[in-house]
Enzyme design. Structure first.
Site, PDB file in Angstrom:
ATOM      1  CE  LYS A 101      11.768   5.922  -9.217  1.00  0.00           C
ATOM      2  NZ  LYS A 101      12.033   6.704  -7.771  1.00  0.00           N
ATOM      3  N   GLY A 106       6.868  -0.866  -9.820  1.00  0.00           N
ATOM      4  CA  GLY A 106       7.774  -1.329 -10.854  1.00  0.00           C
ATOM      5  C   GLY A 106       7.241  -0.861 -12.428  1.00  0.00           C
ATOM      6  CD  GLU A 164       8.968   3.383  -2.472  1.00  0.00           C
ATOM      7  OE1 GLU A 164       7.990   2.337  -2.496  1.00  0.00           O
ATOM      8  OE2 GLU A 164       9.538   3.703  -3.446  1.00  0.00           O
ATOM      9  NE  ARG A 170       0.490   3.043  -4.075  1.00  0.00           N
ATOM     10  CZ  ARG A 170       1.491   2.064  -3.979  1.00  0.00           C
ATOM     11  NH1 ARG A 170       1.569   1.159  -2.909  1.00  0.00           N
ATOM     12  NH2 ARG A 170       2.475   2.283  -4.632  1.00  0.00           N
TER      13      ARG A 170
END
Lengths: 170, 503
Positions: free
Chosen positions: B158, B165, B275, B292
């Site tokens: 990542k 993504g 998340e 955000r």
């Protein structure tokens, strides 16, 4: 009276006869009303039933049509198409010797050199568009005949990137 | 109270923000690149100002230029939307230093929680479970490979500055690691200007669950429940829904309270999303915090009857949250589909062109957040998402039926979109049952369901398609013979133009 042979993928071909507001398809008769809502969107009212059909792509014979959020591949041939077909052989199974850019974008990396022997799935080059990288891969065994793009250059959709030749038979 | 907001973004999210600002009696200023000069959002705003050439790096990512524009037009606040500068701590700080209110968290909180590594450490300290992986971002390929082999495969690379993504890759075997790392770093560099990445264990068969948080400057923090975003392809979300079928009131409360504790510990204010990845046994691990407004925020708004942009503006103005945790009421079920200009039949390649016709679904419980209108060009410069379709119903079944109907009635002509793909995915048995995880689309749906799903139409539809095919064919031939002109007499100025002409 206009005559067509229409085929949907997975179905048998059917004869279509069209007149002003009257149609006969696979032996059945219909009354219809048609209005183009835009260049590629058509409202059809067939025996009173409404259908909105959108044309997504067409090469004159093969079309992608969408209705009710489902896409169908349809071929539609007139008498002239049928005559042409008889005299021009199909080239469906030909070796794919030209790799064209599937989209406008920038060539990020070229992994191959002229003369390289490639296996199916080998990554020939990497294109970037909309900030995503996309790998362009081979579909079959082949040899790189020519490279027609440079790293860091921009390419158009349909621009020639690589030419390939068939592998030498053993 | 804020008097004028400059929106440092474009497309649907700019339109979305302007709507709420107008409702609140706040003036709005849009900024645009060459490409966006007449885009919908620029016309909808009270004012619009030019900031540079089409590539985002020369316009929407220019913090200096945007601050200068805000001062010039007298905006006392900036809303960054999502993407672009929204999660840049330095941008939040620059706003503050220039006396402009940043509608988002303070720079220190973005650094603490927006930085994935720092956030992970903070989560561990505060008792929120995390996924095994690197503690620090890395950019050295040799060192990265060594760490990757230690963690074991499959793993996830990542971008440390990432989101949406971009710069993310799943690696299943050691031999694929180097090329995946390189592509990930390149994407990270071009999207965020930072090529450092971090590596973590990939939880197979997990569900992506995220929690919406709101925190004001007076120490009040609430959560607005979860969003289930497991329908993904290449780590891009496709369909989101709330509630998740695997989360009951007890679990929602447990995760929500933990998320609130973490947010408080970071000194975070404004809207944010935490998340988590949840395995089959409902163990959950903290992944990251998005500091955000999220793309999929409307499903939370419709389920809780709130306006997140309004709350963001109130929080940034120093007001207290308009509700307490006890006031939050969850009602019904909401689904969002992301409409993208891409070709699902051709490996989801971006599709560009001119929208020559658009017919939008509408009705009770149907919301469309869109940044496009007829005549617009879709370019390669920006994200391929062009609009979002959201439906709300008393039950999951009703929300699905409304979405099904909305997708059937959504017609965009002039380029390829994923509408048919979404419709097929929505109607897949896995989505119907709620039994899907983040691998479903790539592992099962695309290879096994989508390709085989092309069933034949019923007799009436077949007749309609046949007559339509013949009429389109006649029309095309007539157009080529010059006997008719196209309906609107235009063709795309993009077709056949070179990419570099627009760079």
């Amino acid at each position: 009276m206009r005559k067509y042979t229409v085929k949907l993928v997975g179905d048998d071909a059917g004869e279509l006869r069209l007149e002003q507001n009257k149609a006969e398809f696979k032996g059945k008769e219909f009354e219809y009303d048609a209005k183009f809502i835009s260049t590629d969107v058509l409202l059809l009212r067939i025996n009173g039933e409404n259908h909105i059909v959108r044309l997504e792509s067409s090469d004159g014979v093969k079309m992608e049509l969408i209705t009710e959020a489902v896409k169908y591949n349809v071929t539609c041939k007139n008498e002239l198409d049928l005559v042409k077909e008889k005299y021009i052989s199909s080239d469906n199974n030909r070796f794919k010797d030209k790799i064209l850019s599937p989209m406008p974008g920038a060539v990020v990396k070229i992994n191959i050199n002229e003369g390289d022997e490639l296996k199916p799935g080998d990554v020939m080059l990497v294109l970037e568009a909309m900030k995503m990288e996309n790998e362009i891969k081979t579909e079959s065994d082949c040899i790189v005949a020519g490279i027609h793009a440079q790293e860091k250059s921009s390419v158009n959709k349909g621009q020639l990137l690589v030419t390939l030749s068939a592998p030498k038979s053993e | 109270m804020i008097k004028k907001i400059l929106i440092a973004n474009r497309g649907e999210i700019a339109v979305r923000i302007i709507k709420t600002a107008k409702e609140m009696g706040i003036k709005t200023a849009a900024v645009y690149s060459d490409f966006d000069r007449y885009s919908l959002y620029t016309k909808y705003a009270d004012e619009a100002f030019y900031i540079g050439p089409s590539p985002a790096s020369e316009s929407y990512l220019l913090a200096d230029k945007i601050i200068e524009t805000a001062k010039m037009c007298g905006a006392d606040a900036i809303h960054p939307g999502y993407g672009f500068l929204s999660e840049r701590a330095y941008f939040s700080k620059m706003c503050k230093d220039n006396g402009i209110i940043f509608i988002g968290p303070p720079a220190e909180a973005i650094e603490k929680l927006g930085d994935k590594t720092a956030a992970k450490t903070l989560a561990m300290v505060n008792g929120v479970p995390t996924v095994p992986g690197t503690a620090e971002p890395i950019s050295d390929a040799v060192e990265a490979k060594k760490i990757a082999d230690e963690i074991g495969y499959p793993l996830l690379i990542k971008a440390s500055a990432g989101g949406g993504g971009k710069g993310m890759r799943v690696v299943r075997e050691g031999k694929d690691f180097e090329s995946a790392l390189r592509m990930s770093q390149n994407e990270a560099k071009s999207s965020f200007g930072d090529d450092s990445v971090f590596i973590e264990k990939y939880i197979e068969g997990g569900k992506h669950i995220e929690f919406q948080i709101l925190a004001d400057q007076h120490g009040n923090v609430i959560h607005l429940g979860e969003r289930e975003c497991s329908m993904q392809r290449r780590l891009q979300k496709i369909i989101e829904e709330t509630p998740s079928v695997v989360i009951n009131d007890e679990l929602r409360n447990e995760i929500g309270e933990r998320a609130k504790k973490l947010v408080k510990a970071a000194g975070y204010t404004n809207a944010g999303t935490m998340e988590f990845i949840m395995d089959k046994d409902r163990n959950y691990y903290f992944l990251e915090m998005n500091t955000r407004l999220q793309v999929e925020h409307p499903i939370t708004e419709m389920r809780t009857d709130t306006d997140l942009v309004r709350e963001q503006i109130l929080i940034a103005s120093g007001e207290k949250l308009s509700m307490t945790q006890e006031d939050v009421e969850f009602g019904g079920h909401t689904i969002e589909c992301r409409i993208c200009a891409e070709d699902p039949d051709n490996n989801f390649l971006p599709s560009i062109g001119r929208i020559d016709y658009i017919s939008r679904p509408s009705g009770n419980g149907i919301r469309e957040d869109s940044g496009i209108e007829e005549g617009d060009e879709i370019s390669i410069y920006y994200d391929s998402m062009i609009s979002k379709l959201i439906t709300h119903g008393k039950t999951r079944e009703i929300a699905i039926r409304k979405m099904d109907e909305a997708l059937r009635n959504y017609i965009i002509s002039g380029l390829k979109t994923n509408i048919e793909f979404l419709h097929s995915l929505l109607n897949s048995p896995a989505f119907m049952d709620g039994d899907y995880n983040t691998q479903y689309v790539e592992r099962i749906f695309l290879p096994e369901v989508y390709k085989n799903e092309r069933t034949l139409p019923d007799e009436n539809t077949e007749t309609a398609l046949s007559i339509a095919a013949a009429l389109f064919k006649e029309r095309k031939e007539a157009a080529e013979n010059g006997t008719i002109k196209s309906v609107n007499g235009h063709s795309s100025k993009w077709a056949g133009k070179k990419y570099e002409d627009y760079r």
